[in-house]
Structure formats: C-alpha cells, structure tokens
Scaffold this active site. Structure first.
Site, mmCIF file in Angstrom:
data_model
loop_
_atom_site.group_PDB
_atom_site.id
_atom_site.type_symbol
_atom_site.label_atom_id
_atom_site.label_comp_id
_atom_site.label_asym_id
_atom_site.label_seq_id
_atom_site.Cartn_x
_atom_site.Cartn_y
_atom_site.Cartn_z
ATOM 1 N N ASN A 280 8.768 4.580 9.522
ATOM 2 C CA ASN A 280 7.544 4.074 10.438
ATOM 3 C C ASN A 280 7.860 2.621 10.772
ATOM 4 O OD1 ASN A 280 5.440 3.368 12.120
ATOM 5 N ND2 ASN A 280 3.916 3.606 10.480
ATOM 6 N N LYS B 287 6.693 0.720 12.778
ATOM 7 C CA LYS B 287 5.489 0.036 13.486
ATOM 8 C C LYS B 287 6.027 -0.510 14.742
ATOM 9 C CE LYS B 287 3.757 0.213 9.068
ATOM 10 N NZ LYS B 287 2.722 -0.403 7.968
ATOM 11 N N HIS C 170 -2.829 6.821 11.573
ATOM 12 C CA HIS C 170 -2.280 5.887 10.506
ATOM 13 C C HIS C 170 -3.523 4.660 10.470
ATOM 14 C CE1 HIS C 170 -0.140 2.151 8.961
ATOM 15 N NE2 HIS C 170 0.887 3.179 8.756
ATOM 16 N N GLU D 271 -3.384 1.780 10.495
ATOM 17 C CA GLU D 271 -3.408 0.506 11.642
ATOM 18 C C GLU D 271 -4.055 1.263 12.778
ATOM 19 O OE1 GLU D 271 0.743 -0.384 10.989
ATOM 20 O OE2 GLU D 271 0.139 -0.937 9.109
ATOM 21 N N GLU E 183 -1.744 7.335 2.439
ATOM 22 C CA GLU E 183 -1.490 5.974 2.416
ATOM 23 C C GLU E 183 -2.454 5.107 2.032
ATOM 24 O OE1 GLU E 183 2.412 5.164 5.049
ATOM 25 O OE2 GLU E 183 0.544 5.206 6.301
ATOM 26 N N GLY F 175 1.928 -2.435 3.045
ATOM 27 C CA GLY F 175 2.350 -3.897 3.617
ATOM 28 C C GLY F 175 1.937 -4.834 2.453
ATOM 29 N N SER G 43 4.022 0.500 0.589
ATOM 30 C CA SER G 43 4.914 -0.374 -0.147
ATOM 31 C C SER G 43 6.022 0.355 -1.220
ATOM 32 C CB SER G 43 4.125 -1.577 -1.418
ATOM 33 O OG SER G 43 3.345 -2.309 -0.714
HETATM 34 P P1 13P Z 1 4.886 -0.344 3.879
HETATM 35 O O1 13P Z 1 5.983 0.710 3.656
HETATM 36 O O2 13P Z 1 5.525 -1.608 4.788
HETATM 37 O O3 13P Z 1 3.773 -0.699 3.012
HETATM 38 O O4 13P Z 1 4.119 0.246 5.007
HETATM 39 C C1 13P Z 1 3.662 1.741 4.802
HETATM 40 C C2 13P Z 1 3.145 2.560 6.098
HETATM 41 O O5 13P Z 1 2.229 1.854 6.751
HETATM 42 C C3 13P Z 1 4.129 3.460 6.543
HETATM 43 O O6 13P Z 1 3.274 4.079 7.576
#
Ligand code: 13P
Length: 252
Positions: free
Chosen positions: A9, A11, A96, A98, A168, A174, A214
């Site tokens: 992803n 982002k 997601h 976010e 997640e 993150g 992560s």
């Molecule tokens: P990270 O791997 O940066 O923690 O993000 C995970 C994520 O949100 C994947 O959709």
C-alpha cells in the site's frame, strides 16, 4: 489451499516517475523468481493505467487504495470502481484506518463501496483493526466484529469470495510497533471464526487474511509463519524495492 498474498500500500507516496521505477524494479526482481505469495501493488490512481503496460506478462497484480461509492456522474474529484477496473487493475483497498479516521468513512459507506467494487469485478482488500485505547480496554474483538459484520457480512457468499481481509491494528500502523505474531494469530483466528459463523467453514478456510502494521523484512517471516496469517499488507516498507521483495519472499 487459500491464496497467500503480499500487497504493498503505497499510500500518498511516489510521484509518477519514482512510482514507475519502483514498480519496474519489483517486476524485474521477480521476473525469474518463483514466489509462494501473489504480489499486489496498491498505488496512487495516477499509476494504474501505466501499470497495465508495465506489468503486462508479469505475475504482479495491482490496484487502487480507495474508490467512490457512486457509479458515475457529478462527483468532482472522485474515482469510480469502473474507472479502476478499466485500467486493468484487479484490486481495491477499502476501509483502511486512514480512510476511517481521517476521512470519516463509516461502516455503511464502506459496505456500499465494497458491494459496488465486487459487482464491478474488483477484488476487495477490506481492512479492519482496533485503536490502541480499544485494545487497552479489551474491546478489540468487538470492534473488529462490528467492522466485519457491518462492512462485509451483508455480501452473499459468491460476493464474499472476492474479499481479502487485512487485519491492521491501528496502533501498529506506521509506528514501528508491530503486533506480535501471537497477537496477530489470535485476531486472525477470531476473524476466521466469524467468517465460519456467517459463511461456513469452507469459505472461512479459503479466505485470505493479511496482517498489516509495521511489517518489515526483519519481522515478516515470524508473523507470516502463524497458521492463520496468509501474508501482509505493507505500508512504509513497500516503498523500498529490496525491503518489499524480501517481505514477499518471507512467505514460505
Ligand atoms: P505500515 O506498514 O507503514 O505500518 O502501514 C501499514 C498499512 O497501513 C498498510 O495498509
């Protein structure tokens, strides 16, 4: 045997040219290597039409990170499922954290998006996961149950077969603080039980459940070795070719 998948992803990262370079690097790395996991790149919309040519003939799939809940029309700035599909993309991430927290997307909207995406012929990577406070107050199972029941379980069995679930935990996204393999396994096995309750054991057994948060080359093997973890949804570490390729190869 259910599919194992490692999905990146990206982002809101990677302008056009660096994105092309990253996708090309991953494609070339795997051009003469077999992988246990299917590889999927979920990029910004701007890359999708180009990936059709770039990944043509490779075994790498690609998709979007969001879609509109509407089919077409006067929705300035939105991208429809049909537009995504028309680029040759096979996947879309929906729900997601976010999107849920920063853009206020709730269960009902996510269900509409999921239903439309599947009707349009896309596979949905549906994200779920609890906040840190929710885990601390030990309501994390209830939160994930609600997200799945309201966001997904209205689908009929045939529709649901196009769903990949990504667990997640929001506190792991993150932050550098991944869930332990045991924490991931505990939730994945709970999710599989919920699917069993709604769609039966055959569907539950065939549903791919990814871990995200992560995840990196140094912890992927351990997390992916758990029996109900079928791969990962990778954020930050999917932006670095070597790191992402190593994560893909951690699925044994
Ligand atoms: P990270 O791997 O940066 O923690 O993000 C995970 C994520 O949100 C994947 O959709």
């Amino acid at each position: 045997m259910r599919k194992r998948i490692v999905a990146g992803n990206w982002k809101m990262n990677m302008d056009l040219q660096p994105g092309i370079e990253l996708a090309t690097g991953i494609r070339d790395y795997f051009s003469n290597r077999k992988t246990v996991a299917d590889i999927v790149l979920c990029t910004p919309y701007i890359h999708l039409a180009i990936l059709k040519e770039l990944l043509n003939g490779s075994n790498i799939g690609y998709g979007a990170q969001n879609c509109s809940a509407e089919t077409s029309g006067a929705y300035t700035g939105e991208i429809s499922c049909s537009m995504i599909k028309s680029t040759g993309a096979g996947y879309v991430i929906i729900g997601h954290s976010e999107r849920r927290t920063l853009f206020g997307e709730g269960d009902q909207l996510l269900y509409r998006k999921t239903k439309l995406a599947i009707t349009t012929g896309l596979k949905v990577i549906f994200c779920c996961g609890e906040l840190l406070e929710e885990r601390k107050s030990e309501i994390h199972f209830n939160i994930v149950k609600r997200q799945l029941e309201h966001g997904l379980f209205g689908l009929d069995e045939n529709e649901f077969k196009n769903v990949i679930i990504a667990y997640e935990p929001v506190w792991a996204i993150g932050t550098g603080l991944n869930a332990t393999p045991e924490q991931a396994q505990e939730m994945h096995s709970y999710i599989r039980k919920l699917i069993d309750g709604r769609y039966g054991d055959k569907v539950a057994d065939e549903t791919t459940i990814l871990y995200g948060g992560s995840c990196k080359a140094s912890n992927a093997s351990e997390i992916f070795s758990m029996p109900d973890v079928d791969g990962g949804l990778i954020g930050g570490a999917s932006l670095k070719k070597d790191e992402f390729c190593a994560i893909v190869e951690s699925v044994k």
